[in-house]
Design a protein around this motif. Structure first.
Motif, PDB file in Angstrom:
ATOM      1  N   TYR A 481       0.834  -1.193   0.000  1.00  0.00           N
ATOM      2  CA  TYR A 481       0.000   0.000   0.000  1.00  0.00           C
ATOM      3  C   TYR A 481       0.875   1.252   0.000  1.00  0.00           C
ATOM      4  O   TYR A 481       2.098   1.187   0.151  1.00  0.00           O
ATOM      5  CB  TYR A 481      -0.949   0.004   1.204  1.00  0.00           C
ATOM      6  N   VAL A 483       2.138   4.962   1.376  1.00  0.00           N
ATOM      7  CA  VAL A 483       2.342   5.726   2.609  1.00  0.00           C
ATOM      8  C   VAL A 483       2.880   7.116   2.248  1.00  0.00           C
ATOM      9  O   VAL A 483       3.280   7.353   1.106  1.00  0.00           O
ATOM     10  CB  VAL A 483       3.315   5.018   3.577  1.00  0.00           C
ATOM     11  N   ARG A 517      -1.267  15.400  14.651  1.00  0.00           N
ATOM     12  CA  ARG A 517      -1.413  14.179  13.842  1.00  0.00           C
ATOM     13  C   ARG A 517      -2.878  13.985  13.430  1.00  0.00           C
ATOM     14  O   ARG A 517      -3.158  13.606  12.291  1.00  0.00           O
ATOM     15  CB  ARG A 517      -0.908  12.958  14.607  1.00  0.00           C
ATOM     16  N   LYS A 521      -4.311  13.768   9.694  1.00  0.00           N
ATOM     17  CA  LYS A 521      -5.084  12.568   9.362  1.00  0.00           C
ATOM     18  C   LYS A 521      -6.390  12.933   8.659  1.00  0.00           C
ATOM     19  O   LYS A 521      -6.803  12.283   7.684  1.00  0.00           O
ATOM     20  CB  LYS A 521      -5.370  11.765  10.637  1.00  0.00           C
ATOM     21  N   LYS A 538      -2.428   4.800   3.320  1.00  0.00           N
ATOM     22  CA  LYS A 538      -2.850   3.954   4.443  1.00  0.00           C
ATOM     23  C   LYS A 538      -2.132   4.306   5.746  1.00  0.00           C
ATOM     24  O   LYS A 538      -2.623   3.993   6.825  1.00  0.00           O
ATOM     25  CB  LYS A 538      -2.590   2.476   4.105  1.00  0.00           C
ATOM     26  N   ASN A 539      -0.977   4.933   5.645  1.00  0.00           N
ATOM     27  CA  ASN A 539      -0.242   5.322   6.844  1.00  0.00           C
ATOM     28  C   ASN A 539       0.631   6.529   6.517  1.00  0.00           C
ATOM     29  O   ASN A 539       0.957   6.775   5.339  1.00  0.00           O
ATOM     30  CB  ASN A 539       0.618   4.162   7.358  1.00  0.00           C
ATOM     31  N   PHE A 540       1.014   7.279   7.531  1.00  0.00           N
ATOM     32  CA  PHE A 540       1.818   8.477   7.281  1.00  0.00           C
ATOM     33  C   PHE A 540       2.647   8.816   8.504  1.00  0.00           C
ATOM     34  O   PHE A 540       2.365   8.365   9.623  1.00  0.00           O
ATOM     35  CB  PHE A 540       0.927   9.668   6.909  1.00  0.00           C
ATOM     36  N   ALA A 541       3.670   9.627   8.289  1.00  0.00           N
ATOM     37  CA  ALA A 541       4.489  10.168   9.374  1.00  0.00           C
ATOM     38  C   ALA A 541       4.700  11.651   9.100  1.00  0.00           C
ATOM     39  O   ALA A 541       4.842  12.070   7.944  1.00  0.00           O
ATOM     40  CB  ALA A 541       5.835   9.449   9.457  1.00  0.00           C
ATOM     41  N   GLU A 575       9.203   1.927   8.874  1.00  0.00           N
ATOM     42  CA  GLU A 575       8.374   1.821  10.077  1.00  0.00           C
ATOM     43  C   GLU A 575       6.891   1.979   9.774  1.00  0.00           C
ATOM     44  O   GLU A 575       6.034   1.494  10.522  1.00  0.00           O
ATOM     45  CB  GLU A 575       8.818   2.867  11.105  1.00  0.00           C
ATOM     46  N   LEU A 576       6.577   2.641   8.650  1.00  0.00           N
ATOM     47  CA  LEU A 576       5.178   2.810   8.266  1.00  0.00           C
ATOM     48  C   LEU A 576       4.570   1.511   7.742  1.00  0.00           C
ATOM     49  O   LEU A 576       3.348   1.415   7.587  1.00  0.00           O
ATOM     50  CB  LEU A 576       5.047   3.916   7.207  1.00  0.00           C
ATOM     51  N   TYR A 577       5.423   0.530   7.453  1.00  0.00           N
ATOM     52  CA  TYR A 577       4.923  -0.764   6.953  1.00  0.00           C
ATOM     53  C   TYR A 577       4.941  -1.851   8.027  1.00  0.00           C
ATOM     54  O   TYR A 577       4.630  -3.009   7.742  1.00  0.00           O
ATOM     55  CB  TYR A 577       5.745  -1.206   5.744  1.00  0.00           C
TER      56      TYR A 577
END
Length: 578
Positions: A481, A483, A517, A521, A538-541, A575-577
């Motif tokens: 996915y 990120v 955050r 989001k 699907k994910n973020f930093a 780290e996001l995975y």
């Protein structure tokens, strides 16, 4: 086509005959705007050119310029070209190792430095660049290093042995197929390459732009793009070809002030400038529900009373802040979001997106005031022929295409297909009306482990429309996915925190608090709603600081260096995975 037989130096040499009242350039000195007509401008370039000749610079020799955009840069470019030498622009933001790379590749004999800050970089590499015979300061320090020339010294050398019309004669001797400049690519995906452009490419570009756009000697522009970028350089050459006035901005930070002072009628810019103006406007209504509701209602105006009110309350002030006389703006260097183009059109300012690369001498396609479509980069200019390869890559054939990469025969050969078309590396399509749309960079396309192709620039552009977001790096190649690494607009983030009553120690800490955050989001969720499921983030930093030129994360045109950032932030991405 007769004009294409005359190099840009011929046009510059004849420009001195323009009427005295026609202003060639304006620049600011000691808080006052100074004007030079075309003869004065020509004489400055003449003195610098003959000064370089006295240093032993001969036709074909390379002269490197390391400076911000300023009038002396412009005069030096024509000085160098006029004596048959080759201009090598170097980004003022380059680190010492990047400057050394350009100098080593081109073996420049003369290096022109803007000021002492550039001298410090030069000192650290000078022992490895002994082929550089002379250093010239545009703005010298009080304690001038030994053996170094100033701008005044260089020009004074020409007066020691006056030779009548020597410079004019030299300008006329330049041939259309002579190498004019070596412009280095931004290096978003690897080492920069030195693009060789002859006078034939320059003339092909400026002639076709002059035909496509309604510009004349009565126009004026505000020049702020770096001249090491091909788009800024074309603006310089075009102003000489057409004869319009070139105003020099003091800096990017002073851009709004200089726009109000000089009141340009046309301008060339990059999307980041307009993104910041738009974000600045949105920041004024953030945290004010009534203002936001009013803005949305006015911007959606469909009937004349509503439109008139929108213009009086919002758009007229925006236009006035940009000088009040802009007829249109040409945008290039990166994709322009259609939403931005539509917003500014409603505000009475037409932003026309074009497309090109360093290798194509800037624009090969452009929207024009009489023929445009937002979301596209316009139709081909002049002799440009475009075909779309089976994988979607845009291929181009034109006189505007480079002669090759300097001292890199292998890369030069690999840049063309068997039919002589240049491989742009961009993916796109041509619609039924002939407008070209760019969907992404071929090298930037992400292929997920599920086999789906994702265009990161589209997603990044949508996210950056929110004033809280400064930059975005999308990742997902060979992963399940997509990120994102996100950086924040510091001033807006702090104002948001103040409005919300969030406590924080400093900006780095602010980027990591749960409330921030959650805000990011929600922004991502809004963008995801506009995307196909396989494209959604699907994910973020959130990174604790913004990407920057100084850290080697952005190109001088403010595009993300993907390869460098992928490597630098590898741990964040992995780290996001997890």
């Amino acid at each position: 086509m007769q004009g294409r037989q005359k190099p840009i130096t011929h046009h510059f040499a004849s420009a001195q005959q323009r009427p005295k009242e026609q202003i060639a350039i304006r620049f600011k000195r000691h808080k006052a705007w100074i004007e030079l007509n075309w003869n004065d401008y020509y004489r400055s370039a003449e003195a610098a050119g003959l000064g370089l000749r006295s240093l032993g610079v001969s036709p074909g020799d390379r002269v490197a310029l390391l400076s911000n955009t300023r009038w002396e840069w412009a005069a030096l470019d024509f000085a160098i070209l006029g004596i048959g030498a080759v201009t090598v622009p170097v980004y003022q933001s380059h680190r010492a190792d990047e400057i050394e790379y350009v100098l080593q590749t081109t073996q420049a004999r003369v290096l022109v430095l803007e000021d002492f800050s550039q001298w410090r970089k030069w000192e650290s590499i000078s022992k490895r660049c002994r082929f550089v015979e002379h250093i010239v300061f545009i703005h010298p320090p009080e304690d001038l290093p030994p053996g170094v020339l100033t701008w005044d010294d260089l020009c004074a050398r020409a007066m020691q042995n006056p030779t009548g019309d020597e410079f004019h004669t030299l300008c006329q001797h330049v041939r259309i197929d002579d190498l004019a400049t070596i412009v280095f690519t931004s290096g978003t995906s690897g080492d920069p390459k030195g693009v060789m452009l002859s006078h034939a490419q320059i003339l092909s570009e400026v002639e076709d732009i002059a035909k496509a756009f309604p510009i004349s000697h009565e126009d004026s522009s505000l020049s702020f793009l770096p001249y090491a970028h091909i788009l800024g350089r074309v603006e310089l050459w075009l102003h000489t070809y057409v004869g319009y006035t070139l105003n020099f901005a003091e800096s990017i930070d002073r851009l709004r002030t200089n726009l109000a002072e000089t009141k340009p009628t046309v301008m060339i810019g990059v999307p980041r400038v307009f993104e910041k103006i738009y974000s600045g406007l949105l920041s004024q209504i953030e945290g004010h529900p009534l203002r936001r509701t009013l803005f949305q209602w006015l911007h959606a105006a469909d009937h004349w009373p509503q439109t008139l009110l929108a213009d009086k309350l919002i758009y007229s002030k925006l236009r006035e802040g940009l000088g009040g006389k802009l007829r249109f703006v040409v945008s290039g260097g990166a994709p322009l979001e259609p939403l931005l183009a539509d917003f500014f059109k409603r505000a009475g300012l037409l932003i026309l997106e074009g497309y090109g690369l360093t290798e194509t001498t800037a624009a090969i396609c452009a929207n024009t005031p009489s023929d445009y479509r937002f979301g596209s980069v316009g139709k081909p200019l002049g002799d440009v022929r475009i075909k779309i390869a089976s994988d979607g890559e845009i291929l181009v054939k034109s006189q505007k295409i480079m002669t090759g990469y300097y001292a890199n025969a292998e890369a030069s050969q690999a840049a063309f297909d068997k039919d002589g078309y240049f491989l742009t590396g961009d993916i796109g399509e041509v619609d039924a009306q002939g407008f070209l749309r760019i969907t992404d960079r071929k090298k930037d396309l992400i292929k997920t482990s599920g086999g789906k192709y994702v265009a990161p620039q589209k997603i990044e552009g949508l996210l950056k429309l929110n004033p809280l977001i400064s930059h975005v790096l999308i990742h997902g190649d060979r992963k399940k996915y997509v990120v994102a690494l996100v950086t924040l607009n510091e001033s807006f983030a702090k104002q948001l925190a103040k409005n919300k009553g969030w406590s924080f120690r400093d900006f780095r800490a602010l980027t990591q608090i749960p409330e921030m955050r959650e805000s990011v989001k929600k922004i991502i969720a809004d963008v995801n709603a506009q995307l196909a499921s396989f494209e959604t983030i699907k994910n973020f930093a959130i990174l604790p600081e913004d990407f920057s030129l100084e850290k080697g994360e952005l190109t001088p045109s403010l595009k993300i260096k993907r390869k460098a950032c992928d490597e630098k932030y590898h741990q964040y991405i992995e780290e996001l995975y997890l």
